[in-house]
Scaffold this motif. Structure first.
Motif, PDB file in Angstrom:
ATOM      1  N   ASP A  24       0.973  -1.346  -0.100  1.00  0.00           N
ATOM      2  CA  ASP A  24      -0.051   0.143  -0.115  1.00  0.00           C
ATOM      3  C   ASP A  24       0.878   1.142   0.234  1.00  0.00           C
ATOM      4  O   ASP A  24       1.718   1.565   1.016  1.00  0.00           O
ATOM      5  CB  ASP A  24      -0.849   0.110   1.174  1.00  0.00           C
ATOM      6  N   ARG A  25       0.934   2.072  -1.017  1.00  0.00           N
ATOM      7  CA  ARG A  25       1.760   3.416  -1.217  1.00  0.00           C
ATOM      8  C   ARG A  25       0.496   4.282  -1.324  1.00  0.00           C
ATOM      9  O   ARG A  25      -0.062   4.387  -2.326  1.00  0.00           O
ATOM     10  CB  ARG A  25       2.440   3.225  -2.402  1.00  0.00           C
ATOM     11  N   ARG A  26       0.550   5.196  -0.240  1.00  0.00           N
ATOM     12  CA  ARG A  26      -0.536   6.178  -0.145  1.00  0.00           C
ATOM     13  C   ARG A  26      -0.465   7.284  -1.047  1.00  0.00           C
ATOM     14  O   ARG A  26      -1.368   7.726  -1.506  1.00  0.00           O
ATOM     15  CB  ARG A  26      -0.413   6.569   1.411  1.00  0.00           C
ATOM     16  N   GLY A  52       6.431   5.326   1.540  1.00  0.00           N
ATOM     17  CA  GLY A  52       6.686   4.056   1.917  1.00  0.00           C
ATOM     18  C   GLY A  52       5.318   3.060   2.098  1.00  0.00           C
ATOM     19  O   GLY A  52       4.420   3.357   1.987  1.00  0.00           O
ATOM     20  N   VAL A  53       5.935   1.748   2.032  1.00  0.00           N
ATOM     21  CA  VAL A  53       4.900   0.643   2.436  1.00  0.00           C
ATOM     22  C   VAL A  53       4.551   0.533   4.078  1.00  0.00           C
ATOM     23  O   VAL A  53       5.692   0.710   4.770  1.00  0.00           O
ATOM     24  CB  VAL A  53       5.323  -0.588   1.544  1.00  0.00           C
ATOM     25  N   PRO A  54       3.516  -0.184   4.351  1.00  0.00           N
ATOM     26  CA  PRO A  54       3.302  -0.439   5.875  1.00  0.00           C
ATOM     27  C   PRO A  54       4.351  -1.613   6.357  1.00  0.00           C
ATOM     28  O   PRO A  54       4.644  -2.444   5.422  1.00  0.00           O
ATOM     29  CB  PRO A  54       2.008  -0.715   6.049  1.00  0.00           C
ATOM     30  N   ILE A  55       4.837  -1.359   7.662  1.00  0.00           N
ATOM     31  CA  ILE A  55       5.736  -2.475   8.165  1.00  0.00           C
ATOM     32  C   ILE A  55       4.891  -3.167   9.072  1.00  0.00           C
ATOM     33  O   ILE A  55       4.226  -2.396  10.057  1.00  0.00           O
ATOM     34  CB  ILE A  55       6.948  -1.861   8.777  1.00  0.00           C
ATOM     35  N   THR A  56       4.711  -4.381   9.009  1.00  0.00           N
ATOM     36  CA  THR A  56       3.992  -5.416   9.968  1.00  0.00           C
ATOM     37  C   THR A  56       5.002  -6.537  10.546  1.00  0.00           C
ATOM     38  O   THR A  56       5.282  -7.308   9.724  1.00  0.00           O
ATOM     39  CB  THR A  56       2.817  -6.061   9.381  1.00  0.00           C
ATOM     40  N   PRO A  57       4.967  -6.678  11.757  1.00  0.00           N
ATOM     41  CA  PRO A  57       5.938  -7.857  12.337  1.00  0.00           C
ATOM     42  C   PRO A  57       4.926  -9.065  11.919  1.00  0.00           C
ATOM     43  O   PRO A  57       4.062  -9.206  12.467  1.00  0.00           O
ATOM     44  CB  PRO A  57       6.039  -7.586  13.862  1.00  0.00           C
ATOM     45  N   LEU A  58       5.937 -10.159  11.539  1.00  0.00           N
ATOM     46  CA  LEU A  58       5.138 -11.388  11.092  1.00  0.00           C
ATOM     47  C   LEU A  58       5.720 -12.494  12.043  1.00  0.00           C
ATOM     48  O   LEU A  58       7.082 -12.529  12.057  1.00  0.00           O
ATOM     49  CB  LEU A  58       5.364 -11.574   9.767  1.00  0.00           C
ATOM     50  N   ARG A  80       6.052   2.976   8.407  1.00  0.00           N
ATOM     51  CA  ARG A  80       6.264   2.925   6.939  1.00  0.00           C
ATOM     52  C   ARG A  80       7.673   2.848   6.699  1.00  0.00           C
ATOM     53  O   ARG A  80       8.608   3.426   7.406  1.00  0.00           O
ATOM     54  CB  ARG A  80       5.613   3.854   6.246  1.00  0.00           C
ATOM     55  N   THR A  81       7.881   2.376   5.572  1.00  0.00           N
ATOM     56  CA  THR A  81       9.409   2.786   4.993  1.00  0.00           C
ATOM     57  C   THR A  81       9.510   3.873   4.413  1.00  0.00           C
ATOM     58  O   THR A  81       8.692   4.839   4.438  1.00  0.00           O
ATOM     59  CB  THR A  81       9.772   1.841   3.999  1.00  0.00           C
ATOM     60  N   SER A  82      10.665   4.484   4.250  1.00  0.00           N
ATOM     61  CA  SER A  82      11.073   5.930   3.601  1.00  0.00           C
ATOM     62  C   SER A  82      10.142   6.009   2.414  1.00  0.00           C
ATOM     63  O   SER A  82       9.886   5.579   1.540  1.00  0.00           O
ATOM     64  CB  SER A  82      12.492   6.061   3.744  1.00  0.00           C
ATOM     65  N   TRP A  83      10.158   7.280   2.068  1.00  0.00           N
ATOM     66  CA  TRP A  83       9.751   7.814   0.497  1.00  0.00           C
ATOM     67  C   TRP A  83      10.952   7.407  -0.165  1.00  0.00           C
ATOM     68  O   TRP A  83      12.102   7.303   0.174  1.00  0.00           O
ATOM     69  CB  TRP A  83       9.347   9.312   0.688  1.00  0.00           C
ATOM     70  N   ILE A  84      10.349   7.039  -1.501  1.00  0.00           N
ATOM     71  CA  ILE A  84      11.502   6.949  -2.605  1.00  0.00           C
ATOM     72  C   ILE A  84      11.451   8.114  -3.572  1.00  0.00           C
ATOM     73  O   ILE A  84      10.373   8.098  -4.111  1.00  0.00           O
ATOM     74  CB  ILE A  84      11.226   5.461  -3.340  1.00  0.00           C
TER      75      ILE A  84
END
Length: 152
Positions: A24-26, A52-58, A80-84
């Motif tokens: 998911d990139r907003r 960035g994309v969401p980060i979810t611990p799995l 979320r990860t950083s902007w690209i």
């Protein structure tokens, strides 16, 4: 995924809780433009910004032991990860000869400023797993492509 092999239970963590999907990139912004000068030189510029994309611990699946399958928190709860940010450039110039023949020399430059943002992180958060949230992929480094095209 093997998550649909089982009915809803606490062992499946937040699997059935609504949330952001892993890609998911907003925000996505693309701008491309070019200009051909009277001398027939063409210059182009492309700018691409993506959030960035969401980060979810799995965690591991309780029955199968498949790592990275069960969301341990609501999706995207770890940020979320950083902007690209990418800036690309293009230049080409044609040399005409004869009535209908042309050689076109071109150069394309990608990631012009050689940015190295993190594209994805390791989301496996099993107990004792040391690499949780370390970077697993970065945006491609600066590269250049040169070409010669014969047009007739």
């Amino acid at each position: 995924t093997s998550l649909y092999d089982f009915r809803l239970s606490d062992a499946l963590g937040y699997q059935f809780t609504p949330g952001y999907l892993n890609n998911d990139r907003r925000h996505v912004f693309n701008m491309n433009g070019s200009y051909t000068f009277p001398s027939k030189l063409t210059l182009g510029l492309g700018v691409r910004l993506t959030s960035g994309v969401p980060i979810t611990p799995l965690g591991s699946h309780p029955a199968y032991g498949n790592e990275g399958e069960i969301p341990l928190t609501p999706r995207g709860a770890a940020g979320r990860t950083s902007w690209i940010n990418d800036v690309d450039m293009h230049a080409d110039y044609p040399f005409s000869f004869g009535d209908n023949y042309r050689l076109r020399f071109a150069i394309d430059m990608f990631n012009l400023f050689n940015r190295k943002q993190t594209v994805s992180v390791d989301e496996i958060a099993d107990e004792g797993y040391p690499d949780t949230f370390t970077a697993t992929a970065f945006q491609a480094p600066f590269n250049l492509r040169a070409s010669i095209r014969f047009e007739f």
